[in-house]
Motif scaffolding. Structure first.
Motif, PDB file in Angstrom:
ATOM      1  N   TRP A   1      23.919  27.267  46.188  1.00 34.22           N
ATOM      2  CA  TRP A   1      25.012  28.245  46.077  1.00 34.22           C
ATOM      3  C   TRP A   1      25.693  28.454  47.418  1.00 34.22           C
ATOM      4  O   TRP A   1      26.918  28.436  47.516  1.00 34.22           O
TER       5      TRP A   1
ATOM      6  N   THR B   1      31.937  31.481  42.357  1.00 43.71           N
ATOM      7  CA  THR B   1      31.550  32.854  42.068  1.00 43.71           C
ATOM      8  C   THR B   1      30.885  33.488  43.278  1.00 43.71           C
ATOM      9  O   THR B   1      30.116  32.829  43.983  1.00 43.71           O
TER      10      THR B   1
ATOM     11  N   TYR C   1      30.876  37.916  35.459  1.00 46.53           N
ATOM     12  CA  TYR C   1      29.705  38.790  35.451  1.00 46.53           C
ATOM     13  C   TYR C   1      30.202  40.219  35.574  1.00 46.53           C
ATOM     14  O   TYR C   1      31.094  40.506  36.379  1.00 46.53           O
TER      15      TYR C   1
ATOM     16  N   ALA D   1      34.041  34.197  37.616  1.00 45.30           N
ATOM     17  CA  ALA D   1      33.205  33.025  37.858  1.00 45.30           C
ATOM     18  C   ALA D   1      33.900  31.731  37.476  1.00 45.30           C
ATOM     19  O   ALA D   1      33.250  30.698  37.329  1.00 45.30           O
TER      20      ALA D   1
END
Length: 390
Positions: free
Chosen positions: A334, A167, A150, A163
């Motif tokens: 996440w 990430t 990113y 990533a």
């Protein structure tokens, strides 16, 4: 080379998991930042900063979603104290939980994408969380179609987040039927209605500034059909109007007309009234695109909901809760990658005032279902299957 596979040997092939369509996806959109014809910056400027309906719709959803109580649990217990809860309570030195989540939800509504950066905590829960501006972020897809990095660009400078092996950036995006890496925002769906609404507002402002229709007209009919004032008479009449009948201090003051002068009131023409209805219809379309009942933002004439309470309940059930449930699930997955534990983060429906009647009815139905086990009842109510004291 394209035909290198013809020269490969027949040795053992190492098995690797990959999507069957990943390489096709990468050919379609590799290296290209795809937006609709209306870019995010322009839409935000015209639809949020310059439009009261878009501004209120985004604020209403983001604030309501950020204010929802959240619970963290696994299959065995609901946590009252947990490092993840502590992180969300104070994600960074400048923001609390409500500010961070409001910014994340607003970015999703404005651009279709939300990015959260994790700072520190390589071996555990991150030390800080920051919401990044979506218009500054771009996805760099790899050969298999999945993002490999990113890039965050500000003022000609870029920072690249790798990533490939986990990430530090969590990307939350809305569904987009024609883009593999970026989400579709309600702002884009409402773009045409916002143009109509903004154009109507500009027309009204121009009418007031340059060609505003007066509330009435003074018509002069002189003797023997004479319909024209002399210059001295005209100047005297204008001077008297400015000094005696304009301004707040002269509001309601009666007008004394001399012989030959007549007052004729003037109102909106049918075309003006139709133009106003077009503006109201555009406002309703903007609210519809965001999923906000028009009644909640002051748009009159809505007969869909019986009353304000029903509109508020529908707003939470159909707009706020789906958004919060989806975003918190992505955040929990996440953050679980940093700690290695499997937990679920979701809104606490029992603490949402707008849904209290529905929850009371559900609790009563589940409690009265004798054919269900305790574990099944707890699962239906969203509680851990195993009670905390067992």
């Amino acid at each position: 080379m394209m035909f290198d596979f013809l020269r490969r040997g027949t040795g053992d092939v190492i098995e690797a998991k990959a999507s069957a369509t990943g390489r096709v996806v990468s050919v379609q959109s590799a290296g290209r930042v795809a937006w609709s014809p209306r870019d995010t910056v322009s839409l935000t400027r015209t639809g949020f900063l310059g439009n009261p309906v878009g501004f209120r719709s985004v604020k209403l959803i983001a604030e309501a979603a950020a204010a929802l109580p959240l619970v963290l649990q696994n299959a065995e217990q609901r946590f009252e104290v947990h490092p993840m809860l502590a992180l969300l309570a104070r994600p960074n030195g400048a923001q609390g939980r409500a500010e961070l989540l409001e910014a994340l939800y607003a970015q999703l509504l404005l651009s279709g994408d939300g990015y959260v950066e994790a700072v520190g905590g390589e071996t555990g829960v991150p030390l800080e969380l920051h919401v990044l501006r979506s218009d500054r972020m771009s996805v760099v897809p790899g050969a298999d179609g999945w993002p490999v990095a990113y890039e965050y660009a500000v003022g000609g400078r870029k920072h690249r987040f790798d990533a490939t092996q986990g990430t530090p950036v969590c990307h939350v995006r809305n569904f987009h039927p024609q883009d593999d890496h970026y989400g579709f925002s309600p702002m884009q769906a409402a773009a045409m209605a916002m143009d109509v609404h903004n154009s109507a507002s500009r027309w009204s402002k121009a009418l007031l500034d340059n060609a505003a229709r007066p509330s009435g007209a003074i018509i002069y009919k002189g003797a023997e059909g004479q319909g024209t004032l002399s210059n001295d008479q005209y100047e005297r009449l204008v001077s008297e109007m400015e000094s005696h009948h304009q301004g707040a201090r002269n509001a309601g003051r009666p007008m004394l007309l001399e012989g030959g002068l007549d007052w004729k009131p003037m109102g909106f023409s049918p075309s003006d009234m139709e133009f106003q209805q077009t503006k109201e219809a555009a406002a309703r379309e903007i609210a519809l695109a965001f999923g906000v009942p028009p009644m909640l933002i002051g748009i009159q004439g809505d007969a869909t909901y019986a009353n304000f309470q029903e509109a508020n309940r529908a707003f939470y059930r159909l707009t706020v809760l789906p958004l919060v449930t989806r975003v918190t699930a992505v955040l929990a997955h996440w953050l679980s990658g940093f700690t290695g534990e499997v937990v679920a983060l979701k809104p606490d429906l029992d603490q949402v005032p707008a849904l209290s009647a529905e929850r009371d009815a559900q609790w009563a139905r589940v409690a009265g279902a004798d054919f269900l086990t305790e574990a099944e009842k707890r699962k239906l109510l969203g509680l851990p299957v195993v009670a905390a004291d067992e």
